[in-house]
Design an enzyme around this catalytic site. Sequence first.
Site, short mmCIF file in Angstrom:
data_model
loop_
_atom_site.label_atom_id
_atom_site.label_comp_id
_atom_site.label_asym_id
_atom_site.label_seq_id
_atom_site.Cartn_x
_atom_site.Cartn_y
_atom_site.Cartn_z
N LYS A 122 46.10 35.69 30.71
CA LYS A 122 46.80 35.10 31.86
C LYS A 122 45.88 35.08 33.07
O LYS A 122 44.82 35.73 33.09
CB LYS A 122 48.07 35.87 32.17
CG LYS A 122 47.86 37.30 32.63
CD LYS A 122 49.18 37.99 32.91
CE LYS A 122 48.96 39.43 33.37
NZ LYS A 122 50.23 40.10 33.70
N ARG B 137 61.42 45.61 37.08
CA ARG B 137 60.87 44.32 37.51
C ARG B 137 61.64 43.24 36.77
O ARG B 137 62.52 42.61 37.35
CB ARG B 137 59.35 44.29 37.22
CG ARG B 137 58.63 43.13 37.86
CD ARG B 137 57.13 43.27 37.68
NE ARG B 137 56.70 43.32 36.28
CZ ARG B 137 55.44 43.42 35.89
NH1 ARG B 137 54.47 43.52 36.79
NH2 ARG B 137 55.12 43.45 34.61
N TYR C 32 29.96 40.94 62.00
CA TYR C 32 31.16 40.84 62.82
C TYR C 32 31.70 42.22 63.20
O TYR C 32 31.76 43.13 62.37
CB TYR C 32 32.27 40.09 62.08
CG TYR C 32 32.06 38.60 61.98
CD1 TYR C 32 31.98 37.80 63.11
CD2 TYR C 32 31.94 38.01 60.73
CE1 TYR C 32 31.80 36.43 63.01
CE2 TYR C 32 31.77 36.64 60.61
CZ TYR C 32 31.70 35.85 61.75
OH TYR C 32 31.53 34.50 61.64
N MET D 196 32.65 35.34 55.44
CA MET D 196 33.22 34.36 54.52
C MET D 196 32.25 33.98 53.41
O MET D 196 32.63 33.91 52.23
CB MET D 196 33.65 33.11 55.28
CG MET D 196 34.29 32.05 54.41
SD MET D 196 34.82 30.58 55.33
CE MET D 196 36.23 31.24 56.22
#
Length: 355
Positions: free
Chosen positions: A33, A129, A253, A301
């Site tokens: 999956k 669940r 950053y 990024m």
Amino acid sequence: MRPARALIDLEALRHNYRLAREVSGARALAVVKADAYGHGAVRCAQALEDEADGFAVACIEEALELRAAGIRKPVLLLEGFFEADELELIQEHEFWTVVHSGWQLEAIERASIGKPLTVWLKMDSGMHRVGLHPAEYRDAYQRLSASGKVAKIVLMSHFARADELDSSSSAEQVAVFEAARAGLVADVSLRNSPAVLGWPQVPSDWVRPGIMLYGATPFEVAHPLAERLQPVMTLESKIISVRELPAGQPVGYGARFVTERPTRVGVVAMGYADGYPRHAPTGTPVAIDGQPSRLIGRVSMDMLTVDLTDLPQAGLGSRVELWGKQVLASEVAMAAGTIPYQIFCNLRRVPLVYG
């Protein structure tokens, strides 16, 4: 061409599947999956088809992709069907389906079924669940058996805490499951990756290896069987820039890293847009030309920065392993406060190269 790429070792994938079969002594559905946890579902299924007992996916879209690629082995829909009209495709393509709720059971009873289905009947034994309540389970089994629309039923449940080897939760779930299914004659499937590796006493005619197929441990502690897994994915890139900085200079950053000594900083073509975890902190391991080093500063990024100070031979073009056979994905995930499942599934934009 941007040098970021993920190398997929299909022989390692086969090794890990064989390990699941060996240690469980059971038939095994290879869980592919989420695009095989970011490894490429079609190519992984093709690599396993000659020996896998079948495959498991989340939904019918993923199953149809495998059939379109020529995969003929059984494919189980782990979340079952979402609409009753999917039963037509399930029959056409001979998919196996989980039934985890009353409406799915009723849909099968109402449907026009030309060829009886294989149903994996899921119990909620404590994860809360999806799954039928234990008090409803026997009745659901009997209704499916009496419907004339089901050829085979497999009894299943899913563990909430199998990765916690010191927890009593899994044993408690087994007790709930065994009490609710007493007297029902059918194959059983309880064990996922952590249960395959860590809970050999749990009965299972079928196992469902997922994360272990891709060579990552499901545990936060060392485990002898998990140490036999072989990493399937190596995420790598290259140094594209080098900076020589004196002590006291911020990097990246937010100035989250400040040099404590004269430092050589390497800039790597890899970032959170590629799926590398943004929250990986300074000190997260990397390997540069095969030598251990560390991430420094905040992940950007498209780029991240690494420490080259103690690697004088490293520089422009040096190969950087972000995770793989030397830097384990579990180590990166733990440093970033997440799990290998997530960092694999988040991978994007990076080409997959099979070997």
